[in-house]
Design a protein around this motif. Structure first.
Motif: not given
Length: 103
Positions: A81-92
């Motif tokens: 399934i093709r979808a646009e999602v938000k990705i968490d780009r928090s610091s490590l």
């Protein structure tokens, strides 16, 4: 003679290995139209950018790009399934993390 037998065996092995299997599946176009077809199994769990398919009763192999398709799948096997999602780009680094839970 041994050379000839070896060539025959290797030729049969390569021919058997090179067969492509199309399995019963479907894809959904951007406009929502569902197309029943036979899809070539991608043979990997990666994200395919294209897939090959045949319409029922045809031997012509067609190719579709994932950009033009919402979803495609092989029955009882896999579904993409093709979808646009938000990705968490928090610091490590834990000291740089924010208290906001949203991505």
């Amino acid at each position: 003679m041994k050379y000839l037998i070896t060539i025959i065996i290797l030729t049969n092995f390569v021919t058997a290995y090179a067969q492509i299997n199309f399995e019963k599946g479907y894809f959904i176009k951007e406009d929502g139209t569902r197309v029943e077809c036979n899809i070539r199994n991608p043979q990997s769990n990666k994200y395919p950018l294209t897939f090959k398919y045949k319409k029922p009763g045809s031997d012509n192999v067609l190719e579709a790009k994932i950009d033009n398709v919402r979803e495609f799948g092989i029955y009882n096997s896999l579904k993409f399934i093709r979808a646009e999602v938000k990705i968490d780009r928090s610091s490590l680094k834990t000291r740089d993390l924010e208290s906001d839970k949203n991505p």
